[in-house]
Design a protein around this motif. Structure first.
Motif, PDB file in Angstrom:
ATOM      1  N   SER A  67      16.129   4.461  -5.058  1.00 28.48           N
ATOM      2  CA  SER A  67      15.448   5.612  -5.237  1.00 28.48           C
ATOM      3  C   SER A  67      14.235   5.351  -5.656  1.00 28.48           C
ATOM      4  O   SER A  67      13.912   5.029  -6.468  1.00 28.48           O
ATOM      5  N   LEU A  68      13.139   5.369  -4.491  1.00 26.26           N
ATOM      6  CA  LEU A  68      11.729   5.008  -4.913  1.00 26.26           C
ATOM      7  C   LEU A  68      10.914   6.200  -4.924  1.00 26.26           C
ATOM      8  O   LEU A  68      10.955   7.425  -4.243  1.00 26.26           O
ATOM      9  N   THR A  69      10.137   6.228  -6.053  1.00 29.63           N
ATOM     10  CA  THR A  69       9.058   7.474  -6.487  1.00 29.63           C
ATOM     11  C   THR A  69       7.629   6.807  -6.786  1.00 29.63           C
ATOM     12  O   THR A  69       7.624   6.021  -7.281  1.00 29.63           O
ATOM     13  N   ASP A  79       0.812  -1.150  -0.131  1.00 26.55           N
ATOM     14  CA  ASP A  79       0.079   0.105  -0.102  1.00 26.55           C
ATOM     15  C   ASP A  79       0.944   1.324   0.146  1.00 26.55           C
ATOM     16  O   ASP A  79       0.803   2.371   0.827  1.00 26.55           O
ATOM     17  N   VAL A  80       1.713   1.365  -0.949  1.00 29.49           N
ATOM     18  CA  VAL A  80       2.727   2.518  -1.043  1.00 29.49           C
ATOM     19  C   VAL A  80       1.846   3.708  -1.312  1.00 29.49           C
ATOM     20  O   VAL A  80       0.850   3.845  -2.036  1.00 29.49           O
ATOM     21  N   SER A  81       2.450   4.775  -0.630  1.00 28.69           N
ATOM     22  CA  SER A  81       1.897   6.273  -0.572  1.00 28.69           C
ATOM     23  C   SER A  81       2.938   7.145  -1.132  1.00 28.69           C
ATOM     24  O   SER A  81       4.182   6.753  -1.138  1.00 28.69           O
ATOM     25  N   SER A  82       2.873   8.363  -1.333  1.00 31.07           N
ATOM     26  CA  SER A  82       3.687   9.532  -1.496  1.00 31.07           C
ATOM     27  C   SER A  82       4.621   9.459  -0.448  1.00 31.07           C
ATOM     28  O   SER A  82       5.786   9.959  -0.798  1.00 31.07           O
ATOM     29  N   GLN A  83       4.266   9.287   0.723  1.00 28.75           N
ATOM     30  CA  GLN A  83       5.157   9.501   1.903  1.00 28.75           C
ATOM     31  C   GLN A  83       6.335   8.365   1.770  1.00 28.75           C
ATOM     32  O   GLN A  83       7.312   8.409   2.521  1.00 28.75           O
ATOM     33  N   HIS A  84       6.101   7.359   1.120  1.00 22.36           N
ATOM     34  CA  HIS A  84       7.215   6.463   0.875  1.00 22.36           C
ATOM     35  C   HIS A  84       8.355   6.705  -0.061  1.00 22.36           C
ATOM     36  O   HIS A  84       9.198   5.969  -0.411  1.00 22.36           O
ATOM     37  N   SER A  85       8.076   7.535  -0.881  1.00 25.92           N
ATOM     38  CA  SER A  85       9.052   8.245  -1.858  1.00 25.92           C
ATOM     39  C   SER A  85      10.315   8.786  -1.149  1.00 25.92           C
ATOM     40  O   SER A  85      10.293   9.287   0.001  1.00 25.92           O
ATOM     41  N   GLY A  86      11.823   8.222  -1.443  1.00 24.11           N
ATOM     42  CA  GLY A  86      12.656   8.736  -0.998  1.00 24.11           C
ATOM     43  C   GLY A  86      13.882   7.798  -1.248  1.00 24.11           C
ATOM     44  O   GLY A  86      13.766   6.704  -1.926  1.00 24.11           O
TER      45      GLY A  86
END
Length: 273
Positions: free
Chosen positions: A117-119, A92-99
């Motif tokens: 590097s995850l977007t 359940d990936v969200s924008s908060q997990h980008s990094g």
């Protein structure tokens, strides 16, 4: 002295190893797995995962065969580390997990470092195409392709398979891209919003969106045209009411005249006798 420097370099290479970086894109709401490329964790191995320099998962085979998690709020109940390979799965990936994610693999006095590097990209809306009536003319019209509340996307007009114009945004915002075309244009146009992993395309018929316009009274739906139509309607209505009033007055006058004549006729006859 030279020998000491060479030995230090070899030691540093042995401790830190080669650093790799992998770029990963994922849609929000989906799952993603970060791979260690380890086939089987050995007894003296330790594998550690960090997100923005904060440790989130770890397995130390000499202590426990199962991984431990230092979960922050954004990762709560979303992490699962494979106890055979050390792969890290995020659900359940969200924008908060980008990094930036760092993988550290310790084997004896050696360390292997790998970076990811995850977007995370939000679902894409379908573009909306509308005619810009403020630029309507007898020769050309301007079409606006728009998308609302998007980030990390590119919005493009295509002429067939060729890009006509584009605009890109990174921060979340609403964007529009104009396209000026002639009324007699026979090319095939489409508007596309896309990110590195997905796209949404809107095809359209030029005749449905772009019609010839005159200076004042036109078919483009301008405010001036609507106001003019209302004024003309009101004038016609007032004229119709006035005509009815005049006609009613004329009919009443004729009736009164006929009644007056009918009352005066017998008196005139008696006088003659």
């Amino acid at each position: 002295m030279i020998h000491a420097l060479i030995l230090m370099c070899f030691c540093l290479l042995g401790v830190f190893g080669d650093k790799e970086e992998v770029k990963i894109s994922v849609m929000e709401g989906h799952s993603v797995t970060l791979h260690t490329d380890v086939t089987h964790i050995q007894r003296d191995d330790e594998i550690e995962w960090r997100f923005n320099n904060i440790r989130i998962a770890r397995i130390k085979r000499s202590v426990d065969i199962n991984p431990s998690y230092d979960e922050t709020d954004i990762f709560r109940d979303r992490l699962k580390m494979n106890n055979q390979t050390g792969d890290l799965n995020i659900t359940d990936v969200s924008s908060q997990h980008s990094g930036l994610y760092h993988l550290n693999i310790f084997t004896g006095n050696k360390q292997k470092v790998k970076a990811f590097s995850l977007t995370a990209y939000a679902p894409l809306p379908t573009p909306v195409i509308a005619s810009d009536v403020s630029h309507c003319s007898s020769l050309t019209c301007v079409l606006l392709c728009s998308v609302m509340n998007v980030r990390h996307v590119t919005l493009s007009w295509y002429n067939g398979s060729h890009t006509h114009s584009s605009i890109s945004v990174s921060e979340q915002k609403s964007i529009s891209l104009p396209l000026e075309v002639e009324h007699q244009d026979t090319n095939t146009y489409s508007c596309v919003v896309h990110n590195p992993i997905r796209n949404q395309t809107k095809h359209f018929c030029l005749a449905d969106h772009c019609r010839p316009c005159s200076d004042v009274v036109n078919g483009c739906g301008t405010v001036e045209f609507v106001v003019l139509r209302l004024v003309v309607t009101a004038v016609i209505g007032v004229a119709a009411v006035a005509a009815v009033i005049v006609l009613s007055y004329d009919i009443r006058s004729r009736r009164d005249e006929e009644k007056r004549k009918s009352h005066t006729s017998p008196t005139t006859a008696s006088s003659d006798e």
